[in-house]
Design an enzyme around this catalytic site. Structure first.
Site, PDB file in Angstrom:
ATOM      1  N   ASP A  31      61.794  22.642   8.217  1.00 18.68           N
ATOM      2  CA  ASP A  31      62.654  23.412   9.122  1.00 18.68           C
ATOM      3  C   ASP A  31      63.703  22.467   9.710  1.00 18.68           C
ATOM      4  O   ASP A  31      63.381  21.346  10.107  1.00 18.68           O
ATOM      5  CB  ASP A  31      61.806  24.039  10.241  1.00 18.68           C
ATOM      6  CG  ASP A  31      62.453  25.278  10.829  1.00 18.68           C
ATOM      7  OD1 ASP A  31      61.862  26.364  10.739  1.00 18.68           O
ATOM      8  OD2 ASP A  31      63.581  25.160  11.361  1.00 18.68           O
ATOM      9  N   ASN A  99      67.954  24.832  -4.175  1.00 17.65           N
ATOM     10  CA  ASN A  99      67.082  23.651  -4.012  1.00 17.65           C
ATOM     11  C   ASN A  99      65.608  24.035  -4.041  1.00 17.65           C
ATOM     12  O   ASN A  99      64.788  23.356  -4.657  1.00 17.65           O
ATOM     13  CB  ASN A  99      67.387  22.953  -2.680  1.00 17.65           C
ATOM     14  CG  ASN A  99      68.726  22.233  -2.717  1.00 17.65           C
ATOM     15  OD1 ASN A  99      69.179  21.819  -3.794  1.00 17.65           O
ATOM     16  ND2 ASN A  99      69.358  22.081  -1.573  1.00 17.65           N
ATOM     17  N   TYR A 145      75.735  36.436   6.071  1.00 16.83           N
ATOM     18  CA  TYR A 145      74.282  36.616   5.909  1.00 16.83           C
ATOM     19  C   TYR A 145      73.984  37.549   4.736  1.00 16.83           C
ATOM     20  O   TYR A 145      73.202  37.221   3.845  1.00 16.83           O
ATOM     21  CB  TYR A 145      73.719  37.186   7.204  1.00 16.83           C
ATOM     22  CG  TYR A 145      72.207  37.319   7.233  1.00 16.83           C
ATOM     23  CD1 TYR A 145      71.390  36.195   7.244  1.00 16.83           C
ATOM     24  CD2 TYR A 145      71.599  38.577   7.271  1.00 16.83           C
ATOM     25  CE1 TYR A 145      70.007  36.317   7.291  1.00 16.83           C
ATOM     26  CE2 TYR A 145      70.224  38.705   7.320  1.00 16.83           C
ATOM     27  CZ  TYR A 145      69.429  37.575   7.330  1.00 16.83           C
ATOM     28  OH  TYR A 145      68.062  37.694   7.382  1.00 16.83           O
ATOM     29  N   LYS A 149      72.233  36.370   1.205  1.00 11.67           N
ATOM     30  CA  LYS A 149      70.915  36.870   0.800  1.00 11.67           C
ATOM     31  C   LYS A 149      71.003  37.592  -0.548  1.00 11.67           C
ATOM     32  O   LYS A 149      70.069  37.527  -1.353  1.00 11.67           O
ATOM     33  CB  LYS A 149      70.346  37.810   1.873  1.00 11.67           C
ATOM     34  CG  LYS A 149      69.885  37.086   3.138  1.00 11.67           C
ATOM     35  CD  LYS A 149      68.600  36.280   2.913  1.00 11.67           C
ATOM     36  CE  LYS A 149      68.052  35.724   4.219  1.00 11.67           C
ATOM     37  NZ  LYS A 149      66.842  34.906   4.015  1.00 11.67           N
TER      38      LYS A 149
END
Ligand code: UDP
Length: 311
Positions: A31, A99, A145, A149
């Site tokens: 995080d 990644n 966003y 997504k």
């Protein structure tokens, strides 16, 4: 079993970490703490099966040892964040997804993407089934966003098809519960803190827009059911009960025994007018449905917010 949970110090990720640790898994949380918080995972620090790595997943991710599942929940997700962190949001779900897919491929791990009802944009089909392609404004304030997504879903399916990667996609609808940030800016954190402080409750527009809110424990149970399934196509996970924003505001005010007035504010640009998941797929294939109603879920959330505001 060993899971890497990107965004594991966030609201939903930390609940997922709790449940996997309870089930005997090892959990590695990655995080950046941009919107997540160490406070959400502080209670896990003593566990020998828990590791925390502070890192932004938009940079290459290296994890030593065996990994069975990679769960990608790393992204700020509140509409107020869309204004503060648009570039970080775009990077988390595009570069970050690439990644983490690479990590899953290198480890031979299963990959689960936390996607969103925002892929449907301001939907023209109601309720929204998974095969609805959505109505998204790519250049609007929510585009960072929503499109990131959608790109994350495309990346996930490409790795599945091109590399045979074992992938899962969950489309998360509005979720609430303990560990949401007090200053998160979303509807229920705002309403609850405002009601508990007897401050005006900010209702955007006339409050007739609708949402269907899911308690976090139900969502996490659904996400794990998707992870354990063998179906790579997206699953909507969300509650079926659709409520107008003003009705939710009234309910919160009543539950808080609050004297707050309603303060009507302009409706944000591209704010979806209605949202409710069609969860037939999750019900038929996973046998999933929510169990925690609004009274119980809001009660638990109130307890958390009352304590957090008092400390
Ligand atoms: N909303 C509101 N007052 C607030 C925060 C949000 O009326 O203080 C409305 C917002 O305009 C939207 C709904 O509540 O229609 C849900 O907003 P939220 O930010 O929780 O997330 P969204 O579902 O829009 O992604």
């Amino acid at each position: 079993m060993r899971a890497v949970i990107a965004g594991g110090a966030g609201f939903i990720g930390s609940h997922l970490s709790d449940v996997l640790l309870e089930r005997g898994w090892e959990v590695v949380v990655i995080d950046s703490l941009l919107s997540g918080s160490m406070a959400n995972v502080a209670h896990l620090a003593g566990s020998p099966r828990f590791t925390f790595v502070r890192q932004d997943v938009s940079r290459p991710v290296r994890i030593r040892g065996r990994v069975d599942s990679v769960l990608h929940l790393a992204s700020p997700a509140s509409p107020v964040d869309f204004f503060k962190y648009p570039i970080q949001i775009l990077k988390a779900s595009t570069l970050g997804t690439h990644n983490l897919l690479g990590l899953a491929k290198a480890k031979g791990a299963r990959f689960l993407l936390a996607s969103t009802s925002e892929v449907y944009g301001d939907p023209l089909v109601h309720p929204q089934p998974e095969d609805y392609w959505g109505n998204v404004n790519p250049i609007g304030p929510r585009g960072c966003y929503d499109e990131a997504k959608r790109c994350a879903e495309a990346f996930t399916m490409a790795y599945h098809r091109a590399h045979g990667l074992d992938t899962r996609i969950v489309r998360i609808f509005n979720t609430y519960g303990p560990r949401m940030r007090l200053d998160d800016g979303r509807m229920l954190p705002n309403f609850i803190t405002q009601a508990l402080r007897d401050e005006p409750i900010t209702v955007y527009g006339d409050g007739t827009q609708t949402r269907s809110v899911t308690y976090v424990d139900d969502l996490v149970r659904g996400m794990l059911a998707v992870l354990e399934s063998d179906d790579p196509l997206p699953f909507n996970i969300g509650d079926q009960n659709e409520t107008s924003v003003i009705d939710l505001a009234r309910r919160v005010r009543r539950m808080a025994h609050s004297s707050s007035a309603f303060a009507f504010r302009p409706l944000p640009e591209d704010d979806p007018k209605q949202r409710r998941p069609d969860t037939s797929r999750a019900q038929a294939i996973l046998g999933w449905q929510p169990e925690i109603g609004l009274v119980e879920g809001l009660g638990r959330t109130f307890d958390y917010f009352s304590r957090a505001l008092a400390s």
